[in-house]
Design a protein around this motif. Structure first.
Motif, PDB file in Angstrom:
ATOM      1  N   ASP A 228       0.813  -1.218   0.000  1.00 10.62           N
ATOM      2  CA  ASP A 228       0.000   0.000   0.000  1.00 10.62           C
ATOM      3  C   ASP A 228       0.848   1.271   0.000  1.00 10.62           C
ATOM      4  O   ASP A 228       0.324   2.376   0.090  1.00 10.62           O
TER       5      ASP A 228
ATOM      6  N   SER B 234       2.988   2.077  -2.466  1.00  7.95           N
ATOM      7  CA  SER B 234       3.211   2.559  -3.827  1.00  7.95           C
ATOM      8  C   SER B 234       2.078   3.488  -4.240  1.00  7.95           C
ATOM      9  O   SER B 234       0.943   3.333  -3.797  1.00  7.95           O
TER      10      SER B 234
ATOM     11  N   LEU C  84       0.769   3.260  -6.910  1.00 11.43           N
ATOM     12  CA  LEU C  84      -0.121   2.399  -7.701  1.00 11.43           C
ATOM     13  C   LEU C  84      -0.958   1.524  -6.769  1.00 11.43           C
ATOM     14  O   LEU C  84      -0.564   1.246  -5.636  1.00 11.43           O
ATOM     15  N   LYS C  85      -2.099   1.084  -7.287  1.00  9.01           N
ATOM     16  CA  LYS C  85      -3.015   0.287  -6.459  1.00  9.01           C
ATOM     17  C   LYS C  85      -2.432  -1.081  -6.108  1.00  9.01           C
ATOM     18  O   LYS C  85      -1.786  -1.723  -6.918  1.00  9.01           O
ATOM     19  N   ARG C  86      -2.715  -1.536  -4.894  1.00 10.46           N
ATOM     20  CA  ARG C  86      -2.273  -2.835  -4.398  1.00 10.46           C
ATOM     21  C   ARG C  86      -2.620  -3.976  -5.371  1.00 10.46           C
ATOM     22  O   ARG C  86      -1.770  -4.818  -5.693  1.00 10.46           O
ATOM     23  N   GLU C  87      -3.860  -4.003  -5.875  1.00 11.53           N
ATOM     24  CA  GLU C  87      -4.307  -5.088  -6.762  1.00 11.53           C
ATOM     25  C   GLU C  87      -3.425  -5.187  -8.004  1.00 11.53           C
ATOM     26  O   GLU C  87      -3.260  -6.251  -8.595  1.00 11.53           O
ATOM     27  N   LEU C  88      -2.907  -4.026  -8.415  1.00 13.59           N
ATOM     28  CA  LEU C  88      -2.090  -3.990  -9.613  1.00 13.59           C
ATOM     29  C   LEU C  88      -0.691  -4.557  -9.363  1.00 13.59           C
ATOM     30  O   LEU C  88      -0.115  -5.243 -10.195  1.00 13.59           O
TER      31      LEU C  88
ATOM     32  N   GLU D 139       0.309  -6.553  -6.693  1.00 15.76           N
ATOM     33  CA  GLU D 139       0.370  -7.890  -6.106  1.00 15.76           C
ATOM     34  C   GLU D 139       0.877  -8.919  -7.119  1.00 15.76           C
ATOM     35  O   GLU D 139       0.424  -8.954  -8.248  1.00 15.76           O
TER      36      GLU D 139
END
Ligand code: IPM
Ligand code: MG
Length: 319
Positions: A91, A93, A95-99, A101
């Motif tokens: 969390d 970054s 950028l989003k976590r989902e991206l 992971e």
């Protein structure tokens, strides 16, 4: 030093490079320092550069010449920049976590050729830099990339415009034909976009000197901060490798004691692994880094307030 002392019994020598060497000797790298590095088992480099030595005068020495001279002088054509976001920082970054992971990629950057080392000059109001690559140079870095790949190699070039890139692509194709690992080719502008839209899809990114410089800073942000990315530069002879963080000297925070030391510690881990054949110690250090982050360690570049000293303590406590 403290970290190294904890890990093993090393003989340490310190030598100036970059601005420190310019101040002492008028050049960014002396022959004596290059020789001392050649005689070492591994070279651990901090960072070069700073506003004090920033100049547009082509005849004045620049700190970066020290680093480039060391890379070239030691024949370190293969630069490895692993991008493996620590689970605790998913969390951190922008950028989003989902991206992010599942991202676990390696930039394999050619380091002693291309536009960094071609003919350059300034003539009146016109300047030029030349990008030169030979098949041999492309072939040897491509072999390194395939040797390290697990799923695939993504070769990044600008073959729609540059002749060097067309030679690059043809040569990589030839190397790939003898390998089982799949190869894909990607234009650099597209790669810059894909890196932030589906980073987890990459395995090994194989690219030339300048594209690798740019893409690796971009990729660093997947880990939350440029202060997280280590690197190893290797040759194919018996000489030492060079291990250094991807970030620069961060002159804006000089003297404050708030620099994130984790990229440097990660570079020590890479030195233990690739330079000194100490895999167990390398893995132990890497897990200590992950655990310190899980415990909540955050330097200011990661929106925390841990000092360099506190970060060092946190890592040592987990080692
Ligand atoms: C890097 C740095 C260097 C480079 C500079 C300091 C010459 O940006 O290692 O990525 O461009 O290679
Ligand atoms: Mg760079």
């Amino acid at each position: 030093r403290e970290l190294l002392e904890r890990v093993g019994d090393f003989e340490l020598e310190e030598h100036p490079i970059g601005g420190a060497s310019i101040d002492a000797h008028g050049v960014a790298l002396t022959d004596e320092v290059l020789e001392a590095c050649r005689a070492a088992d591994a070279v651990l480099l901090a960072a070069v550069g700073g506003p004090r030595w920033d100049t547009t005068d082509p005849d004045a020495p620049r700190p970066e010449q020290g680093l480039l001279g060391l890379r070239k002088g030691l024949g370190l054509f293969a630069n490895l920049r692993p991008v493996r976001p620590s689970p605790a920082l998913l969390d951190a970054s922008p950028l989003k976590r989902e991206l992010i992971e599942g991202t676990d990629l390696l930039v394999v950057r050619e380091l002693t050729g291309g536009i960094y080392f071609g003919d350059r000059g300034l003539d009146g109001d016109t300047a030029h830099d030349t990008c030169v690559y030979s098949e041999g140079e492309v072939e040897r870095i491509a072999r390194v990339a395939f040797g390290l790949a697990r799923r695939k190699v993504t070769s990044v070039d600008k073959a729609n415009v540059l002749e060097t890139s067309r030679l690059w692509r043809k040569t990589v194709e030839r190397v790939a034909a003898a390998e089982r690992t799949p190869i894909e080719h990607m234009l650099v502008d597209n790669a810059a976009m894909q890196l932030v839209s589906r980073p987890a899809d990459f395995d090994v990114i194989l690219t030339e000197n300048m594209f690798g410089d740019i893409l690796s800073d971009e990729a660093a942000m997947l880990t939350g901060s440029l202060g997280m990315l280590p690197s190893a530069s290797l040759g194919d002879g018996p000489g030492p490798g060079l291990f250094e963080p991807v970030h620069g000297s961060a002159p804006d925070i000089a003297g404050k004691g708030t620099a994130n030391p984790l990229a440097m510690f990660g570079s020590v881990a890479m030195m233990l692994r690739h330079g000194l054949a100490m895999e167990t110690e390398a893995a132990a250090l890497e897990s200590a880094l992950d655990r310190a982050l899980e415990d909540g360690l955050r330097t200011p570049d990661l929106q925390g307030n841990a000092t360099t000293e506190a970060a060092t303590r946190a890592v040592l406590a987990n080692l």
